[in-house]
Scaffold this active site. Structure first.
Site, PDB file in Angstrom:
ATOM      1  N   LYS A   1      20.231 -28.056 127.046  1.00  0.00           N
ATOM      2  CA  LYS A   1      18.991 -27.263 127.034  1.00  0.00           C
ATOM      3  C   LYS A   1      19.342 -25.788 126.875  1.00  0.00           C
ATOM      4  O   LYS A   1      20.275 -25.290 127.522  1.00  0.00           O
ATOM      5  CB  LYS A   1      18.224 -27.500 128.340  1.00  0.00           C
ATOM      6  CG  LYS A   1      16.853 -26.828 128.389  1.00  0.00           C
ATOM      7  CD  LYS A   1      16.096 -27.178 129.669  1.00  0.00           C
ATOM      8  CE  LYS A   1      14.723 -26.528 129.727  1.00  0.00           C
ATOM      9  NZ  LYS A   1      13.973 -26.902 130.940  1.00  0.00           N
TER      10      LYS A   1
ATOM     11  N   SER B   1       9.097 -28.421 130.539  1.00  0.00           N
ATOM     12  CA  SER B   1       9.640 -27.555 129.506  1.00  0.00           C
ATOM     13  C   SER B   1      10.816 -28.180 128.742  1.00  0.00           C
ATOM     14  O   SER B   1      11.189 -27.711 127.674  1.00  0.00           O
ATOM     15  CB  SER B   1      10.102 -26.235 130.142  1.00  0.00           C
ATOM     16  OG  SER B   1      11.175 -26.465 131.048  1.00  0.00           O
TER      17      SER B   1
ATOM     18  N   SER C   1       9.689 -30.223 135.077  1.00  0.00           N
ATOM     19  CA  SER C   1      10.136 -30.082 133.685  1.00  0.00           C
ATOM     20  C   SER C   1      11.237 -31.039 133.243  1.00  0.00           C
ATOM     21  O   SER C   1      11.637 -31.015 132.082  1.00  0.00           O
ATOM     22  CB  SER C   1      10.583 -28.641 133.423  1.00  0.00           C
ATOM     23  OG  SER C   1       9.469 -27.793 133.350  1.00  0.00           O
TER      24      SER C   1
END
Length: 493
Positions: free
Chosen positions: A79, A159, A183
């Protein structure tokens, strides 16, 4: 030969170790798949050379008869919230466009030390603020899932939407995520994969771009529970550079996995039965209860009376911390600088932030700055912190009666991109089931339980006591085995 990109972390690790295939073959297969999936917009940066270098190191170690590292031969997605030395790290924001860290985050370094390779940096909601991956400055991530006979692009959750799409579409066997209010868990539920947020402090936050420091926690996203356990073992551990890091040994979660829940009690919080919950979510929850009963657990109803205040408290505390954390982006030291002609220092700050931050980030900074301001600090921020304490106390009492809690992960299956963008409150309600565990710092996991009427994945959430990742993983594995979830998105990209 088997398509190597259909294999998960455990299968790749064991296959490389046993000599069934070379680590380089695995890296090449995944690199090719990543290169051909630009339509999903999951990767912001591709790093095929990093994946190949780690693979070659694994193959060389095996040829030399050395003991292989725990993740030798396993390529993963990272990420883009984790700083990666020499590789652009932007948090999906224009304000950090072009920023190349001279250091490595602790979590990513732990994974490289364990032998993993990096396929690339994954897209996300800007600064991890969002539940649909529509706030990225570099375009929406598209879910690999679609409704039948409908080409409308769906949200992969947020997210960590780039992470969930990459794993679900078979672009990576596993990926890192971060979870501030859901998330990791919500995108995992939306895309039919597993993801665990460990106890706050299990994984170091050092080198991870901060959103809300008292809530942010890294965790793995992978195709199944075992793969999450393997990856979490590599990610976790004490870090002296992070004041909130827990000075504890990392358990061998994979070795202790068990689906036998005899003697365990599973709590079902009555407050999670919210108004307007779709019948499919209610039915899946009941199915999950039956599965855990079948695994030997006793089911008990518990009460978490302050649950209804969790979301408003979260959306005061998280923006307050964000407004403080994001004050460092001023155009002076790194990232974007917008300097209008003849502008002074304050003008440069304003212009840089106006150009660099997206609308959702600005919204949360404004909310956070407001609730921290002199006239409103006690009315909002202090009250929210008191509510947070009450929520943590609710969980403490509930865990006096049970070992883990079972709830739905999200109030719906994936929605279409654009469907909720105009209404921030509707978007925030996606986190209604995940936020309470975040406020209390508890380990929590989403595992896929079934499909809705449109054939889209639905997830079940297990919440555990502090530091009881094992209990969470075991309950998750019990559900996984009984659900038999094997659905995969049909490739359209």
């Amino acid at each position: 030969m088997t398509d190597l990109t259909t294999l998960g972390i455990a299968a790749i690790r064991d296959g490389v170790r046993d000599g069934q295939f070379k680590a380089r073959e695995v890296a090449e297969a995944f690199n090719a798949k990543v290169a051909g999936a630009d339509a999903l917009n999951a990767f912001l940066v591709k790093t095929p050379e990093h994946a190949l270098a780690a693979a070659d190191a694994a193959d060389a170690a095996r040829a030399a008869g050395e003991t292989l590292k725990p993740l030798a031969g396993v390529p993963i997605g990272m990420k883009d919230l984790f700083a990666t030395k020499g590789v652009a790290t932007t948090a999906a924001s224009k304000i950090l466009e072009g920023f190349v860290p001279p250091y490595e985050s602790t979590v990513s370094q732990n994974l490289w030390n364990a032998g993993a390779g990096m396929l690339g940096k994954l897209n996300l909601d800007q600064f991890a603020m969002g539940s649909s991956n529509e706030t990225s400055a570099f375009g929406n991530v598209i879910s690999p899932w679609r409704r039948p006979n409908d080409t409308a692009p769906l949200a992969p959750g947020g997210s960590s939407g780039g992470s969930s799409t990459a794993v679900s579409a078979g672009l990576a066997p596993g990926a890192t995520g971060t979870d501030t209010g859901g998330s990791i868990r919500q995108p995992a539920a939306f895309t039919g994969i597993s993801g665990i947020k460990p106890t706050y402090g299990r994984c170091s936050r050092w080198g991870t771009i901060a959103f809300a420091s008292s809530l942010d926690q890294a965790g793995p996203m992978a195709r199944d529970v075992r793969d999450c356990a393997i990856m979490l073992e590599a990610m976790a551990g004490f870090d002296a550079k992070d004041a909130t890091s827990l000075k504890l040994d990392v358990p061998n979660w994979e070795a202790a996995l068990s689906t036998d829940l005899k003697g365990k009690k599973v709590g079902v919080p009555k407050e999670y039965r919210v108004d307007g919950m779709p019948g499919e979510i209610e039915a899946l929850w009941q199915q999950g209860i039956d599965w855990l009963r079948d695994a030997g657990a006793e089911i008990v109803e518990v009460s978490l009376p302050h649950t209804k205040y969790a979301l408003p408290a979260y959306y005061i505390i998280a923006p307050a911390e964000a407004s403080s954390n994001l004050a460092r982006y001023d155009g002076v030291r790194y990232g974007l600088r917008d300097l209008p002609e003849g502008a002074g220092l304050q003008d440069m700050y304003a212009a840089t932030r106006a150009a660099g931050f997206g609308d959702e980030v600005k919204r949360r900074i404004l909310i956070g700055t407001y609730v921290l301001s002199a006239g409103f600090y006690d009315a909002y921020y202090t009250q929210a912190q008191k509510v947070r304490t009450l929520i943590a106390r609710d969980f403490e009492r509930a865990f006096g009666e049970c070992d883990v809690l079972l709830t739905p992960t999200a109030p719906s299956a994936a929605f279409a991109l654009g469907e909720k963008q105009a209404d921030p409150l509707a978007m925030y309600l996606n986190d209604v089931f995940t936020v309470p565990a975040s406020l209390a710092g508890l380990p929590a996991m989403s595992v896929p339980g079934g499909l809705d009427k449109d054939g889209l994945p639905l997830g079940l959430q297990i919440i555990g006591k502090p530091l009881d990742e094992q209990g969470v993983l075991n309950a998750g594995l019990a559900i996984e085995q009984r659900a038999g979830f094997t659905a995969r998105p049909q490739a359209w990209w």
